[in-house]
Design a protein around this motif. Structure first.
Motif, PDB file in Angstrom:
ATOM      1  N   GLU A  95       0.806  -1.210   0.000  1.00  0.00           N
ATOM      2  CA  GLU A  95       0.000   0.000   0.000  1.00  0.00           C
ATOM      3  C   GLU A  95       0.846   1.271   0.000  1.00  0.00           C
ATOM      4  O   GLU A  95       0.307   2.370  -0.085  1.00  0.00           O
ATOM      5  CB  GLU A  95      -0.929   0.005   1.212  1.00  0.00           C
ATOM      6  N   ALA A  96       2.157   1.131   0.108  1.00  0.00           N
ATOM      7  CA  ALA A  96       3.046   2.294   0.110  1.00  0.00           C
ATOM      8  C   ALA A  96       3.106   2.905  -1.285  1.00  0.00           C
ATOM      9  O   ALA A  96       2.914   2.219  -2.294  1.00  0.00           O
ATOM     10  CB  ALA A  96       4.440   1.887   0.561  1.00  0.00           C
ATOM     11  N   ASP A  97       3.379   4.205  -1.346  1.00  0.00           N
ATOM     12  CA  ASP A  97       3.521   4.881  -2.636  1.00  0.00           C
ATOM     13  C   ASP A  97       4.874   4.567  -3.262  1.00  0.00           C
ATOM     14  O   ASP A  97       4.976   4.384  -4.470  1.00  0.00           O
ATOM     15  CB  ASP A  97       3.391   6.394  -2.471  1.00  0.00           C
ATOM     16  N   LEU A  98       5.926   4.530  -2.430  1.00  0.00           N
ATOM     17  CA  LEU A  98       7.277   4.411  -2.946  1.00  0.00           C
ATOM     18  C   LEU A  98       8.218   3.955  -1.840  1.00  0.00           C
ATOM     19  O   LEU A  98       8.048   4.339  -0.682  1.00  0.00           O
ATOM     20  CB  LEU A  98       7.731   5.786  -3.476  1.00  0.00           C
ATOM     21  N   VAL A  99       9.204   3.143  -2.202  1.00  0.00           N
ATOM     22  CA  VAL A  99      10.287   2.767  -1.300  1.00  0.00           C
ATOM     23  C   VAL A  99      11.576   2.994  -2.078  1.00  0.00           C
ATOM     24  O   VAL A  99      11.778   2.399  -3.141  1.00  0.00           O
ATOM     25  CB  VAL A  99      10.195   1.292  -0.853  1.00  0.00           C
ATOM     26  N   ALA A 100      12.435   3.885  -1.569  1.00  0.00           N
ATOM     27  CA  ALA A 100      13.680   4.214  -2.269  1.00  0.00           C
ATOM     28  C   ALA A 100      14.715   4.688  -1.246  1.00  0.00           C
ATOM     29  O   ALA A 100      14.355   5.079  -0.131  1.00  0.00           O
ATOM     30  CB  ALA A 100      13.421   5.310  -3.298  1.00  0.00           C
ATOM     31  N   PRO A 101      16.003   4.664  -1.631  1.00  0.00           N
ATOM     32  CA  PRO A 101      17.026   5.197  -0.735  1.00  0.00           C
ATOM     33  C   PRO A 101      16.745   6.655  -0.381  1.00  0.00           C
ATOM     34  O   PRO A 101      16.175   7.400  -1.189  1.00  0.00           O
ATOM     35  CB  PRO A 101      18.320   5.071  -1.548  1.00  0.00           C
ATOM     36  N   MET A 152      16.487  -8.419   3.535  1.00  0.00           N
ATOM     37  CA  MET A 152      15.195  -7.762   3.697  1.00  0.00           C
ATOM     38  C   MET A 152      14.902  -6.853   2.498  1.00  0.00           C
ATOM     39  O   MET A 152      13.756  -6.756   2.065  1.00  0.00           O
ATOM     40  CB  MET A 152      15.152  -6.964   4.997  1.00  0.00           C
ATOM     41  N   GLN A 153      15.930  -6.209   1.955  1.00  0.00           N
ATOM     42  CA  GLN A 153      15.732  -5.382   0.767  1.00  0.00           C
ATOM     43  C   GLN A 153      15.163  -6.218  -0.377  1.00  0.00           C
ATOM     44  O   GLN A 153      14.236  -5.795  -1.068  1.00  0.00           O
ATOM     45  CB  GLN A 153      17.048  -4.741   0.329  1.00  0.00           C
ATOM     46  N   GLN A 154      15.705  -7.406  -0.569  1.00  0.00           N
ATOM     47  CA  GLN A 154      15.215  -8.293  -1.629  1.00  0.00           C
ATOM     48  C   GLN A 154      13.791  -8.749  -1.349  1.00  0.00           C
ATOM     49  O   GLN A 154      12.966  -8.822  -2.263  1.00  0.00           O
ATOM     50  CB  GLN A 154      16.122  -9.505  -1.787  1.00  0.00           C
ATOM     51  N   ALA A 155      13.479  -9.058  -0.104  1.00  0.00           N
ATOM     52  CA  ALA A 155      12.113  -9.474   0.250  1.00  0.00           C
ATOM     53  C   ALA A 155      11.129  -8.344  -0.004  1.00  0.00           C
ATOM     54  O   ALA A 155      10.028  -8.573  -0.523  1.00  0.00           O
ATOM     55  CB  ALA A 155      12.061  -9.923   1.704  1.00  0.00           C
ATOM     56  N   ILE A 156      11.512  -7.114   0.329  1.00  0.00           N
ATOM     57  CA  ILE A 156      10.650  -5.951   0.084  1.00  0.00           C
ATOM     58  C   ILE A 156      10.460  -5.765  -1.417  1.00  0.00           C
ATOM     59  O   ILE A 156       9.353  -5.527  -1.891  1.00  0.00           O
ATOM     60  CB  ILE A 156      11.239  -4.689   0.744  1.00  0.00           C
ATOM     61  N   LYS A 157      11.538  -5.879  -2.175  1.00  0.00           N
ATOM     62  CA  LYS A 157      11.469  -5.732  -3.634  1.00  0.00           C
ATOM     63  C   LYS A 157      10.564  -6.800  -4.244  1.00  0.00           C
ATOM     64  O   LYS A 157       9.768  -6.518  -5.140  1.00  0.00           O
ATOM     65  CB  LYS A 157      12.880  -5.831  -4.226  1.00  0.00           C
TER      66      LYS A 157
END
Length: 167
Positions: A95-101, A152-157
């Motif tokens: 439901e998030a709009d964006l996940v980025a550094p 965790m980054q890969q799981a989120i992706k």
């Protein structure tokens, strides 16, 4: 079907503000106790009140954040002084709009918004790779800063590939 699961613990690095609060409270309590023994009973009562305040405030200066990611949902818990646990927030990545550094150009539009609430659940070290999760919290836009590991980054992706960026 396999579940996307990952967990990670991040220790918040102590700041100068944390040290001032921690040692300032302890010194004030000791001074009030000494003044209570030497001068007046009122100072002794102040020392007791400060001691109780220390019990609740000092553990909040030693924080760790535990991330638990399961099937698109991330639970973030605060662990205070390695003894008390408090649930901070639950974020649904789908439901998030964006996940980025945090320093990504993809966040430029969101960074220009002055009304956006920021919740920092990272170590606070700018040298570490921190991510911003742009979502809604109680009806308002919110930027949640996290510091996940590679797994965790890969799981989120994998849970929301069109919303998660690593650049």
């Amino acid at each position: 079907m396999s579940d996307l699961y990952s967990e990670f613990l991040v220790k918040k690095e102590p700041t100068t503000k944390d040290a001032v609060i921690k040692y300032g409270m302890i010194i004030l309590t000791a001074v009030a106790a000494a003044a209570g023994l030497l001068f007046s009973f009122v100072f002794l009562l102040a020392a007791v009140v400060l001691g109780v305040a220390c019990y609740f405030i000092v553990p909040r200066t030693d924080l760790e954040y535990e991330y638990l990611f399961v099937n698109g949902e991330m639970d973030i818990d605060m662990v205070m002084a390695k003894s008390k646990r408090k649930k901070a927030i639950t974020v649904n990545i789908k439901e998030a709009d964006l996940v980025a550094p945090v320093d990504s150009h993809r966040l430029d539009y969101y960074n220009s918004s002055s009304k956006m609430k920021t919740l920092d659940y990272s170590s606070g070290n700018p040298d570490h790779k921190r991510f911003a999760v742009i979502t809604r919290d109680k009806g308002e836009n919110c930027r949640i800063i996290i510091e996940p590991d590679e797994q965790m980054q890969q799981a989120i992706k994998n849970s929301a590939p069109s919303k998660v960026f690593f650049d």
